[in-house]
Each structure stands twice: as C-alpha cells, then as structure tokens.
Motif scaffolding. Structure first.
Motif, PDB file in Angstrom:
ATOM      1  N   LEU A 136       0.838  -1.198   0.000  1.00  0.00           N
ATOM      2  CA  LEU A 136       0.000   0.000   0.000  1.00  0.00           C
ATOM      3  C   LEU A 136       0.876   1.252   0.000  1.00  0.00           C
ATOM      4  O   LEU A 136       0.678   2.171  -0.797  1.00  0.00           O
ATOM      5  N   VAL A 140       1.305   4.137  -2.922  1.00  0.00           N
ATOM      6  CA  VAL A 140       1.035   5.546  -2.628  1.00  0.00           C
ATOM      7  C   VAL A 140       2.243   6.401  -3.025  1.00  0.00           C
ATOM      8  O   VAL A 140       2.101   7.452  -3.646  1.00  0.00           O
ATOM      9  N   THR A 145      -3.123   4.147  -7.553  1.00  0.00           N
ATOM     10  CA  THR A 145      -4.099   3.543  -6.651  1.00  0.00           C
ATOM     11  C   THR A 145      -3.562   2.186  -6.200  1.00  0.00           C
ATOM     12  O   THR A 145      -3.168   1.379  -7.033  1.00  0.00           O
ATOM     13  N   PRO A 146      -3.505   1.939  -4.869  1.00  0.00           N
ATOM     14  CA  PRO A 146      -2.928   0.681  -4.380  1.00  0.00           C
ATOM     15  C   PRO A 146      -3.560  -0.539  -5.039  1.00  0.00           C
ATOM     16  O   PRO A 146      -4.779  -0.697  -5.044  1.00  0.00           O
TER      17      PRO A 146
ATOM     18  N   LEU B 141      -5.145   7.283  -0.256  1.00  0.00           N
ATOM     19  CA  LEU B 141      -5.248   5.889  -0.677  1.00  0.00           C
ATOM     20  C   LEU B 141      -6.021   5.761  -1.989  1.00  0.00           C
ATOM     21  O   LEU B 141      -5.735   4.895  -2.806  1.00  0.00           O
TER      22      LEU B 141
END
Lengths: 208, 208, 208
Positions: A136, A140, A145-146, B141
């Motif tokens: 994640l 970032v 977008t993760p 996120l």
C-alpha cells in the motif's frame, strides 16, 4: 520456540524482507526513478507494514532493534537494481516468493500482536497490516491507486482469512506452532490458489 | 465525568466511527475497488486520524485498547457495501452525520491532548487531526488530491476554529464540559453553516 | 554542548522548519488549495520527517515537546501565503535555504538516533528521513510522484552520504561537533554542487 526454530524464523523473515525489497524494485522499474528513488520504494515496501504495526502496538520497531532487516532490504534492492539492467528477471519467481512472504509476515504480525495482549480482531488486522501494508505504502509513493484495493486476485483478503484462522486456533487453546502453521498455510494456499484459478472478491458498485 | 456521561461519549464516538466508515464506502463507490479495498478505505478514514493522534502523543491507540471501534467500522462498512448495491442511499444524511462526527472527534482529540499535557497550539492541532486527517488518508489511498485541501466549504478550518475556542475556554479556567460544548457547537455550527451558505476560505494564488 | 551552542542549534532548527514551511507554500501555489490546504501542506512538509523519526525511535515528538517549531511553521506559511499574493518571491532564495535546512535536519536526525542508541545504518537512515521525508509527505498529499524519487539532482542521496560520513566519524571516536560538522558540510556541499553542476544518480531501467 527452541533457539533453532527461532533462528530459522528470523532467517526466513530477513529473506522475506529481501524478497519484498527486490520485488518492489522490479515494480518501480517502469518509472523514471533514480537509484535513491528505487531504494526509497524498496524500503517502504519491505519495512512499511511492520513499522506501522510496531508503532501502533507501541513495540520497538523491528528494523531499528535489529538492523539486519534494513541491510537485507538495501542489499536486495541494490543487487536487483544492477542485475535488472543486464538480465531480464523472471517476475513470476518474485510473485511466488512474495506469496511466501505474505504468509510469513501475516503470521509474524499476528503473533507480535498476541504477544502485546491485543484483542482478537486487532490481532487479525495486525497480521494483514504486516503482510500487505508495505505494498500500500509502495503504491502511494509511486502515485498510483494501491493494487491491493482494486478488484483482482485475493491478496490482503487471503492474509486476513489466514490471520482470523490463526486467532481462532489460538483462542481454542492450541500452541503458537499449530496456530502459526494453520494460519500461514491458509494464506499461502489461498494466495497461490487465487493466482492459479483467478479467485477474487465481489467488486463494489453503489446504486446511482 | 460521571460514568453515565462517559458511557454516552464512548457510545457517540463508536457511532461516529461507524458513520465515517459508512461515508467512506459511499465515496469509494465510484472506483472499481473490491470488498477488501472498500474495507481498507473505510478503516483508514474512520480510524486514521485518531491513530495518528495517539501515535504522536505516545498514548495507547484507541481502537487497539478498545476493539469495539474497529468492529463498528468493519460492520458499518460491510452493511453499507451490501445495502448500497440494492438501494440508493441518501448521501445527504451521511454528510450531516459526518458534520456531527467532525465536531465530536475534534472535541475528543483536543481533550486527549489536554490529558497528555500538550501545549495549547498542539491541543488545537490534535483536534483537527482527529477530526479531519482520516479523510486525508482516505483520499491519499484513493489516489486523489485530498478534498479538505482544495478550495471548498469550511471543513478542517471549522474544526480548527472550534478546537482553538475549546483551548481558549479551557485556559480561561472553565471545566471540560463547558470547553467541550463551546468547541463542539462551534465546529458543528460552522460546518453546517458552510454547507448551507457555501462559506469558504481565500484560495491561494502565487504571483507568477 | 554548551548552552550557547544548544540555543543556537535550536534557533537554527526553528528557522529551518520555517524555511521548509514557506518553501512548501510556494510549491503548493500552482494548485487550487485554500488557506487551510496550504497550511496542511506546509505543516506536513516541515514537521513530517522529524515526526516520523521520533515515532519510529519512540522519542517524544519534537514539535509536541516544544511547540515553537509548530508556531514557526504556521507563521511562516501564513506570511508566505499573504506575501506571495502581492510580490513575486525569489524561488532561488528558498531553494538555497532548503539546502541549508537539509544539511541541518540530516545532522539533527542522525544525532537523535545516536542518542537513542540506534545501530549505525539506522542512524544514517534517520538522518535522511529527517531531512527528506517531509518533501515526500508533501508530494503525496499534493497527489504527485515525490520529486526526490524521480531522476534529478542529488537530494536524499546527498543527505544519506553526509549521514553515513557522520556515523563513520562518530564510530571512529571523534566528538559530536566534529562528526556533525563533517556530515553537515558534506550534505551542503553535495547539494549545492548538484544544483550548480547538475550531478545526478543513475536512472533505473529494467530490461524488458
């Protein structure tokens, strides 16, 4: 744990950190990062999840207490940086190593939370966080977008199911070895199965 | 605080966490997230601000000490995930619930910082952070510029003004109830007024 | 350190925080942020790196223990916000001030890690983190790929080389003054030299 098993677990964890660092370098490859940028991504990916877990649980951060993890991540990233310029590395190998890392870190994160007397739901979340939050942070930093949030093959969800099973076995009174094996093999089986048979979760769509 | 008031505050906080989790699911709805991605966004939005505050103040993280917050966020996100596929949910309701949550978390964050003996400017910032940083993490996120930073209706600024007033009333020697009510109602009034009358801050433009 | 030198170091650090806050406002200028958004970016850029260092090392967070840092960042951001609307500010001045800030924060971060008994590689990384992580957080909040990761003139790498030299001099048994001067001047020299002569690191390109 006997000292031999403990030494084995530490060795496997260091190898897992190195594998995540190397995989992050390859994923960062399509961007015009310089050597330092690649190192930052590799360190964030391989140490980010465990760092977040340790700060949330108020434990000593693992790579500060034992800098072999940091050294392994840096060396793995540097070697991959150099080797990937010359040879075409088999991405598949890294993806499978990453599945083993996911299982290992899920178990390590959940056991750390159990040792900190955390309640069961927190324990399971710490497992996921240790296994999947590094990716994640990496995404970032790469301004995308993760991947783990987009619809795709089970990843964080495989980690969470394994961690929940680990907690259940632990709460049922079994020892840490049985709980760890059950949880870890569940994560590994779900992740490898998801890669092979394209298992995925329902995708969200709100009614407009 | 009497035990009754304390129980009420905890209940309201859990409801606030649930509201922020549900609102985050609706905001994530336009993206192709899967169930796990939606959960990650909901947890980051509802628990992120308070987690950052507790780690900065070196206090036990609230949802690790009491996992009912975590449970409320997960259940609220799952229910919203399921219900939003069938019915069109009234977004307006969530936005108003969010304004109450902003007021509540601003007060809770500032009071936590006062309990940690933090100086006044830090207290006010901890109020804003608890109220508004979850939305920041959520937007990061989702790979979009955080809404609270773009020109728009007062949000973080409403929270900060309320928190500054809370500190001023506290420093003037009034009890925690008076300070909390003053601060909380200020946040709520500014936020609801901003939504109704489109109050906003000056937008930055550097001279080229 | 004598009290006079200590007071000088604190004063320089506060000035450095203010410079980083002001620089962040100018960098945020091309976006439609409002006053609060500009403040958030300025605080994240000027306090983010040191906050992360202190949380990882489990030390009291510097701007919570002494809120003059926070005040300096806020005032610098507000003044820049107002002045930049009227006059065209010389960006070059801020970039040079930022180079001094990078050197200063690298030294401060490494010395904080030495005081926490961290091992050598961790000490060097804490130097980089204190100097350069604020810019990383700023760019993530602005939803752009962090500048320090993209190929360009030495920045984080200048900080890391200086921090490694500081650790080496410290391990060789020299006092903190000699180690700090060596490390700080290295960072400053490398950064100013890189700006003047466009020194850069190799860019990553994986073999397809």
């Amino acid at each position: 744990m006997t000292p031999q098993i403990e030494a084995w677990v530490i060795g496997a964890s260091i190898a897992g950190v190195a594998a995540q660092g190397a995989a992050a370098v390859l994923e960062a490859g399509r961007r015009s990062f310089d050597l330092m940028g690649v190192l930052v991504v590799a360190l964030a990916a391989s140490l980010g999840g465990g760092s977040l877990r340790d700060m949330l649980l108020d434990r000593p951060v693992f790579w500060i207490a034992d800098q072999r993890y940091l050294l392994a991540a840096i060396v793995a990233a540097l070697v991959t940086f150099c080797v990937a310029r010359i040879w075409r590395l088999p991405v598949r190998l890294f993806v499978i190593a990453d599945a083993f890392g996911l299982a290992l870190f899920t178990v390590a994160g959940a056991q750390a939370a159990i040792a900190s007397q955390a309640p069961w739901l927190v324990v399971s979340l710490m497992g996921v966080m240790t296994g999947a939050a590094g990716g994640l942070v990496r995404d970032v930093l790469c301004n995308q977008t993760p991947l783990i949030m987009l619809s795709g093959e089970l990843y964080a969800s495989a980690s969470w199911l394994g961690a929940l099973l680990l907690v259940a076995v632990h709460e049922a009174g079994f020892g840490p070895d049985v709980a760890s094996m059950t949880g870890g093999l569940t994560v590994l089986g779900l992740r490898l199965g998801a890669m092979r048979y394209h298992w995925h979760l329902p995708v969200f769509s709100a009614r407009e």
